[in-house]
Design an enzyme around this catalytic site. Structure first.
Site, PDB file in Angstrom:
ATOM      1  N   CYS A  55      -5.726   5.683 -12.947  1.00 12.36           N
ATOM      2  CA  CYS A  55      -5.641   4.752 -11.824  1.00 12.36           C
ATOM      3  C   CYS A  55      -4.706   3.580 -12.102  1.00 12.36           C
ATOM      4  O   CYS A  55      -3.974   3.133 -11.200  1.00 12.36           O
ATOM      5  CB  CYS A  55      -7.033   4.245 -11.462  1.00 12.36           C
ATOM      6  SG  CYS A  55      -7.914   3.477 -12.839  1.00 12.36           S
ATOM      7  N   HIS A  62     -11.505   0.544 -12.716  1.00  6.09           N
ATOM      8  CA  HIS A  62     -10.604   1.108 -11.717  1.00  6.09           C
ATOM      9  C   HIS A  62      -9.537   0.089 -11.349  1.00  6.09           C
ATOM     10  O   HIS A  62      -9.702  -1.111 -11.576  1.00  6.09           O
ATOM     11  CB  HIS A  62     -11.377   1.532 -10.472  1.00  6.09           C
ATOM     12  CG  HIS A  62     -10.591   2.376  -9.516  1.00  6.09           C
ATOM     13  ND1 HIS A  62      -9.813   3.427  -9.923  1.00  6.09           N
ATOM     14  CD2 HIS A  62     -10.441   2.307  -8.163  1.00  6.09           C
ATOM     15  CE1 HIS A  62      -9.246   3.981  -8.868  1.00  6.09           C
ATOM     16  NE2 HIS A  62      -9.604   3.317  -7.794  1.00  6.09           N
ATOM     17  N   ASP A  95      -5.511   2.359  -1.958  1.00  7.20           N
ATOM     18  CA  ASP A  95      -5.805   2.987  -3.250  1.00  7.20           C
ATOM     19  C   ASP A  95      -5.129   4.351  -3.277  1.00  7.20           C
ATOM     20  O   ASP A  95      -5.645   5.332  -2.739  1.00  7.20           O
ATOM     21  CB  ASP A  95      -7.318   3.133  -3.443  1.00  7.20           C
ATOM     22  CG  ASP A  95      -7.679   3.649  -4.834  1.00  7.20           C
ATOM     23  OD1 ASP A  95      -6.801   4.191  -5.525  1.00  7.20           O
ATOM     24  OD2 ASP A  95      -8.860   3.515  -5.226  1.00  7.20           O
TER      25      ASP A  95
END
Length: 689
Positions: free
Chosen positions: A251, A293, A308
């Site tokens: 991520c 994250h 995202d």
């Protein structure tokens, strides 16, 4: 007015003297401008308290700097690289509840700025999406409900607080406008440098929104999650060039590449870090330790917008070390009130909400999965992720925009869930059979969907402290239960009773409904505890038809809980029948023992009506009264050893008596159409001596 704004206060007064005839109008404007200047837009969340924005000095600083003639370039929205101090507000954000439109509060939050880059380490392991237990279709055609084609004005606040249920995004965009751009960005294949890649994408992207969209689409289509790197983070590089070259990243790599590409394209973008309800998350989990994250926020049309790209690209199976590209539109410019469902930033101001959630609230709140909104669901009666039973039962209701189909599982099984449908939603009652903690999963799909798969929309942790042993759902019970729009769509109309549960103390009940003219149907009485065979249980249902009107008489073989299922299909449909309507029949009276109804033959027609006797087993050595309505019959007889005719009464019933002493069976026969041949209609058994 622009000329006026560039003058000092002294120059402004002198101008007013020379323009004395216009002084009254000018003073009105001056007061208005001053009041607007005093209001200001907050530079940080510290300036927002109980819905009131404290006075801002930003405009005064800008005016003073301009007056001094420093010539210094002023950046009102500097690129943010640091992490502001955390703030907590215990006011709970009802993520899916809302106030009437006229009472909504519209705000725009500018997070605090910092000039130093944080050196805090992150553990980006949990912030990935895993394969859903029930996979749904890609939501390529996902649309928000915003006004198509409309463009926001500069500086306009584009989202309300709380979510007003009108759009899932913070910009009123029509996704069809990106069709060509998305196709182009998906096909671009440049890997030698980030700058060259951005240059290629910008050949078709011109506005800031189009630039962000092209970058988003390229990353979601070309960067796969590094599942092996997930297990060895020390060996993973999150540098944009390395992620681009390898085509893989965790991520932090996704968000870093996105930030770098936006910077080259001239778009303000920031990489955020925090906690996410991703891989391994279970309702009620407590988040602690390093952030797990990373995602991004971009500045468009005067406002910040969340996205995202990691979760927009697909799903990973960390155990099987595999990744599947499955594009998810939901995480592009997601409304903050929805984004907070599964993303909690370290800097609370980047929630972009008027009232920020605390970490404890984030942990407590239910996770509304993206499919919850794309399916068309709006809200739930229980917004906490952990719910407790009361007297052995827990209830969850869901509101939807339109008729929706649902499935519910408790610990992977459907037996202890009792679901009823409403026109716009459903209610499920759950009855755990053991004390302890259970997992409740809810799946859904639009009623008009041709897809077989349901999408996973909700997951609860259900705490059961006591078991309701007096209420047990039959395992064969097919959900949903009771009359609904679904049973009507399947051809069962005006069904009575309206309640999904039929309580009977004497073991008898009646169900009536109207069927569509081309509907074939039959009914079954199902149970997982009854010792009565299935074929015999069917004979505990007596069906009477009057054209499209139907009556089902049910005499239970014994006490207990039974599932009454009505199976139907169109007469012209070659396929098999499906369950159109279910009822739960509950009888606690252990003294109940009803015999089967008489055996009927194919000559028993619609509009034929049996009044007596209803019991298929008759007492021996008795005179039994018979009463039937048989339209079109020329003659009717009852045979038990010898034949006895029935007579037609004035009100249209065939009536008479028959002794059961002449044999072990009693048969009702009928002649019609002028024929002297009598055909068997019904057969009764006679009790043995």
């Amino acid at each position: 007015m622009a000329f006026h704004d560039g003058l000092s206060r002294t120059q402004q007064i002198l101008l007013a003297i020379f323009c004395f005839p216009l002084l009254p109008f000018y003073l009105c404007y001056l007061c208005f401008a001053t009041s607007e200047e005093d209001k200001g837009q907050p530079d940080s969340l510290d300036q927002v308290e109980e819905g009131t924005v404290q006075q801002s000095n930003r405009q005064r600083r800008l005016a003073a700097r301009a007056e001094e003639g420093t010539g210094q370039e002023i950046n009102e929205n500097p690129r943010i690289t640091g992490h502001a101090a955390e703030t907590h507000n215990e006011d709970h954000l009802p993520g899916v509840t809302y106030e009437p439109k006229q009472n909504q509060i519209t705000v725009e939050i500018h997070p605090r700025h910092s000039t130093s880059r944080s050196k805090k380490k992150f553990s980006f392991r949990k912030g990935i999406q895993v394969f859903p237990e029930w996979t749904g279709k890609d939501n390529e055609g996902f649309q928000d409900d915003g006004e198509k084609g409309s463009k926001p004005s500069k500086g306009q606040v584009l989202y309300d607080y709380p979510w007003d249920k009108s759009s899932l995004k913070t910009l009123p965009i029509d996704l069809t406008q990106f069709k060509e751009l998305d196709a182009y960005a998906s096909k671009v294949n440049v890997r030698n440098s980030v700058a060259n890649l951005v240059s290629a994408l910008l050949q078709k992207a011109h506005s800031d929104l189009e630039k962000v969209r092209a970058i988003w689409m390229w990353i979601c289509r070309h960067i796969e999650y590094d599942v092996e790197g997930y297990h060895n983070l020390d060996k993973v590089s999150c540098e944009a060039a390395d992620v681009l070259r390898s085509g893989k990243g965790v991520c932090a790599g996704y968000s870093g590449l996105f930030e770098e590409m936006c910077s080259i394209a001239g778009i303000q973008c920031k990489k955020l870090s925090g906690y996410a309800k991703g891989a391994g998350y279970k309702p009620g989990n407590v988040f602690k330790g390093a952030s797990d994250h990373a995602w991004n926020v971009v500045h468009l049309d005067g406002s910040w917008h969340l996205l995202d790209s990691t979760w927009g690209s697909g799903y990973a199976d960390v155990d099987k070390k595999s990744f599947a590209f499955r594009y998810n539109e939901f995480y592009f410019l997601t409304h903050p009130a929805l984004f907070i469902n599964d993303h909690f930033p370290e800097d609370h101001s980047w929630q972009l909400l008027k009232r920020t959630l605390s970490l404890q609230q984030f942990e407590r709140d239910v996770w509304y999965k993206p499919a919850f909104y794309s399916v068309g669901l709006i809200g739930t009666s229980t917004a906490t992720s952990v719910i407790e039973t009361e007297n052995g039962k827990a209830t969850v209701s869901i509101e939807s925009r339109s008729p929706t189909l649902f499935l519910c599982d408790l610990n992977g099984a459907k037996e202890q869930c009792f679901m009823t449908l409403q026109r716009n939603g459903m209610t499920v009652e759950v009855y755990p059979q053991e004390v302890g903690t259970h997992s409740l999963d809810i799946f859904a799909k639009p009623s008009k969907s041709k897809e077989e798969d349901y999408s996973h929309v909700l997951n609860y942790s259900l705490v059961c402290r006591s078991v309701d042993e007096s209420f047990r759902l039959p395992k064969p019970l097919i959900q949903p239960v009771g009359p609904s729009w679904q049973s009507e769509e399947k051809g069962i109309l005006e069904a009575l009773p309206e309640s999904p549960i039929i309580h009977t103390d004497d073991g008898r009940c009646v169900v009536t409904f109207t069927r569509t003219s081309d509907l074939d149907f039959f009914a079954t009485l199902d149970s997982d505890t009854s010792r009565t065979p299935e074929d015999v249980r069917r004979r505990h249902i007596w069906t009477t038809r009057w054209g499209t009107k139907v009556e089902l008489k049910v005499h239970l073989p014994h006490a207990g809980d039974f599932a009454l299922h009505i199976w139907a299909k169109k007469a012209s449909d070659p396929g098999s029948s499906h369950c159109a309507l279910s009822y739960l029949i509950s009888c606690p009276n252990k003294k109940v023992t009803w015999p089967v109804f008489p055996q009927s033959y194919t000559n028993w027609e619609d509009a034929f009506e049996l009044v007596a006797p209803l019991a298929g087993v008759l007492p021996a050595n008795r005179d039994v009264t018979f009463k039937l309505k048989l339209p079109g019959a020329d003659g009717v007889s009852v045979e038990c050893g010898k034949s006895r005719p029935l007579r037609l009464s004035e009100d249209g019933f065939w009536e008479g008596t028959c002794s059961t002493s002449g044999g072990s069976t009693v048969t009702v026969r009928m002649a019609k159409g002028g024929s002297n041949t009598f055909w068997s209609l019904l057969e009764y058994k006679v009790e043995s001596h």
